[in-house]
Design an enzyme around this catalytic site. Structure first.
Site, PDB file in Angstrom:
ATOM      1  N   LYS A   1       0.855  -1.189   0.000  1.00  0.00           N
ATOM      2  CA  LYS A   1       0.000   0.000   0.000  1.00  0.00           C
ATOM      3  C   LYS A   1       0.889   1.236   0.000  1.00  0.00           C
ATOM      4  CE  LYS A   1      -3.926   1.960   2.626  1.00  0.00           C
ATOM      5  NZ  LYS A   1      -4.805   1.752   3.806  1.00  0.00           N
TER       6      LYS A   1
ATOM      7  N   SER B   1      -9.748   1.803   2.600  1.00  0.00           N
ATOM      8  CA  SER B   1      -8.850   2.578   1.758  1.00  0.00           C
ATOM      9  C   SER B   1      -7.789   1.743   1.045  1.00  0.00           C
ATOM     10  CB  SER B   1      -8.159   3.652   2.596  1.00  0.00           C
ATOM     11  OG  SER B   1      -7.313   3.048   3.560  1.00  0.00           O
TER      12      SER B   1
ATOM     13  N   SER C   1      -9.983  -0.493   6.850  1.00  0.00           N
ATOM     14  CA  SER C   1      -9.377  -0.399   5.517  1.00  0.00           C
ATOM     15  C   SER C   1      -8.681  -1.646   4.994  1.00  0.00           C
ATOM     16  CB  SER C   1      -8.402   0.764   5.469  1.00  0.00           C
ATOM     17  OG  SER C   1      -9.124   1.945   5.268  1.00  0.00           O
TER      18      SER C   1
HETATM   19  N1  GLN Z   1     -13.097   4.266   5.903  1.00  0.00           N
HETATM   20  C1  GLN Z   1     -12.604   4.690   7.174  1.00  0.00           C
HETATM   21  C2  GLN Z   1     -12.190   6.133   7.081  1.00  0.00           C
HETATM   22  O1  GLN Z   1     -12.422   6.709   6.087  1.00  0.00           O
HETATM   23  C3  GLN Z   1     -11.449   3.827   7.605  1.00  0.00           C
HETATM   24  C4  GLN Z   1     -10.219   4.090   6.845  1.00  0.00           C
HETATM   25  C5  GLN Z   1      -9.053   3.260   7.276  1.00  0.00           C
HETATM   26  O2  GLN Z   1      -9.201   2.236   7.937  1.00  0.00           O
HETATM   27  N2  GLN Z   1      -7.889   3.724   6.915  1.00  0.00           N
HETATM   28  O3  GLN Z   1     -11.649   6.701   7.978  1.00  0.00           O
END
Ligand code: GLN
Length: 473
Positions: free
Chosen positions: A75, A150, A174
């Site tokens: 990532k 994400s 995410s």
């Molecule tokens: N979707 C969640 C957010 O927007 C979690 C994102 C994540 O785990 N990095 O914060």
């Protein structure tokens, strides 16, 4: 596709070479990356050198690592020395980290071959990869839909068979959410199990790095390689890496599993049906299923959207046009900071910085940030109480299968609700795994989530493996 375990074994025996495996990976990337937008950067040269080094070790008869010759995707919020690292933000454009994240160092030391850096929601803020400054990633299973986020690029890399395994990060879901939407196994480990050194921080008290794989065993193997104490991360747990692969087939006999009402409420019927069926499979495998309620789970989303933005507003202050990446010149330093941040950050990141700054400001701190901290403490107690009664918890990973582009991107609240089932684990600092279990009417995968107390990763993988076997994998 062969498993990582199999590839490493074949590389060791000489049945294949690391370079041949790399070529296979690169061929898939060449065929599909333009359409899917999985990799922001393909490090062909670096990967080639790593693969050759592994093959050299094989020829020399040297002791090989557990991921020898296995292609991996990283990532793009993980630092890799000399390789562009953007967090899918314009503000980091052109920046090359001077060091490797601990997890990168560990996978490379184990012989993995890092193909490149994968797309994500900007600074990991999102659930669809649509907030990436470099365009969204498409779901390889249905390119008209999102891969989740994400860590959508890392999930898509494995789903498209560009790599066998990938690393993501999970602050509120995410890893687990994109794993569910792309039909993969994904785990959010216990806070502190995996070093965050070299992970570009979003919300430091919630962030954890974890694995994506097609199988439970591969996910367990990758987590074993990256886990264990690291003196470079002050929140790293003192113990070494747990034994996970050896316990993958331990089953769930004599385990008590709590089916949690709040972890299915509001999910689509087909998702609820998968969770119910998972409970039956676990029961048939010897587990005792207990239906229970943890009302605090419902407070998770609100607390998260105060705590995570508060931490982000502080963490992202470092992107000022001086130290990293983009600089927009202006007449003085303050104007330069402002111009750089105005141009460098996208709308969602700005929204989070504003939410967080507000929640932390004098006069509001107690009402918002302080209150959210209390909810977090309640969440921790509630899970602790649940784990007095049962060993593991069961629920949905996401409310629905993969959604369409644009379906939620105009409405932040709808997008935030994608993580209602995953966020509580991050707030509690505990572990959870998402495993594919069943398909929806559209033919897309459904993820079922198993949750456990801190350091329960071995039991979680063993439970996930029971479901995997029931699915004929
Ligand atoms: N979707 C969640 C957010 O927007 C979690 C994102 C994540 O785990 N990095 O914060």
């Amino acid at each position: 596709m062969r498993s990582a375990t199999q590839i490493a074994a074949d590389v060791k025996s000489g049945a294949t070479t690391a370079e041949a495996e790399l070529d296979k990976s690169l061929a898939v990337v060449a065929a599909r990356n333009e359409e899917l937008n999985v990799f922001l950067y393909v490090d062909e040269e670096g990967a080639r050198a790593q693969a050759r080094a592994v093959d050299e070790q094989v020829r020399a008869g040297a002791e090989l690592g557990r991921l020898a010759g296995v292609p991996i995707a990283l990532k793009d919020n993980l630092c890799q020395r000399g390789v562009p690292t953007t967090c899918s933000s314009r503000i980091l454009e052109g920046w090359r980290p001077p060091y490797d994240a601990t997890v990168v160092e560990r996978v490379l030391a184990a012989g993995a071959v890092a193909i490149g850096k994968t797309n994500l929601d900007e600074f990991a803020m999102g659930s669809s990869t649509e907030t990436s400054a470099f365009g969204p990633t498409r779901n390889p299973l249905d390119p008209s839909r999102v891969p989740g986020g994400s860590s959508g690029g890392s999930a898509a890399a494995v789903a498209a068979e560009m790599t066998t395994i990938a690393l993501g990060s999970d602050t509120g879901g995410s890893i687990r959410q994109p794993a569910a939407l792309c039909g993969l196994v994904g785990m959010k480990p216990t806070y502190g199990l995996v070093s965050r050194y070299g992970l570009i921080a979003f919300a430091s008290s919630l962030d954890q790095i974890g694995p994506f794989a097609k199988t439970v065993e591969d996910a367990a193997l990758l987590l074993e390689v990256i886990a264990g104490h690291d003196p470079m991360d002050s929140t790293s747990l003192p113990e070494g890496s747990p034994s996970l692969v050896a316990h993958v087939n331990d089953g769930v006999g004599a385990k008590r599993v709590g089916l949690v009402r709040e972890l299915i409420e509001g999910a689509d019927d087909e998702v609820v049906a998968s969770v119910t069926r998972a409970a039956e499979v676990l029961r048939a495998a010897g587990a005792e299923i207990v239906e229970l309620s943890i009302p605090e789970i419902k407070l998770g989303l609100s607390a998260y959207y105060l705590l995570a933005p508060a931490e982000a507003s502080s963490n992202l202050a470092r992107f000022d046009g001086v130290r990293y990446g983009l600089r927009v010149d202006a007449e003085n330093v303050t104007a330069m900071n402002e111009a750089t941040r105005t141009l460098g950050f996208g709308a969602e990141v700005k929204r989070r910085i504003m939410l967080g700054t507000y929640a932390l400001s004098a006069g509001y701190y107690d009402a918002y940030y302080g209150q959210a901290l209390k909810v977090r403490t309640q969440m921790i107690s509630a899970f602790r109480a649940a784990y007095q009664q049962v060993d593991l918890l069961l629920g949905a990973t996401t409310p629905s299968v993969a959604f369409q582009f644009g379906e939620k991107s105009e409405n932040p609240m709808a997008m935030y609700l994608s993580d209602v089932f995953t966020i509580p684990t991050n707030l509690a600092g505990e572990a959870a795994v998402s495993v594919p279990f069943g398909l929806g009417a559209s033919g897309l995968p459904i993820g079922v989530q198993l949750l456990g107390p801190g350091r329960s990763e071995a039991a979680l993988f063993a439970g996930a493996r029971v479901l995997e076997i029931a699915e004929g994998r």
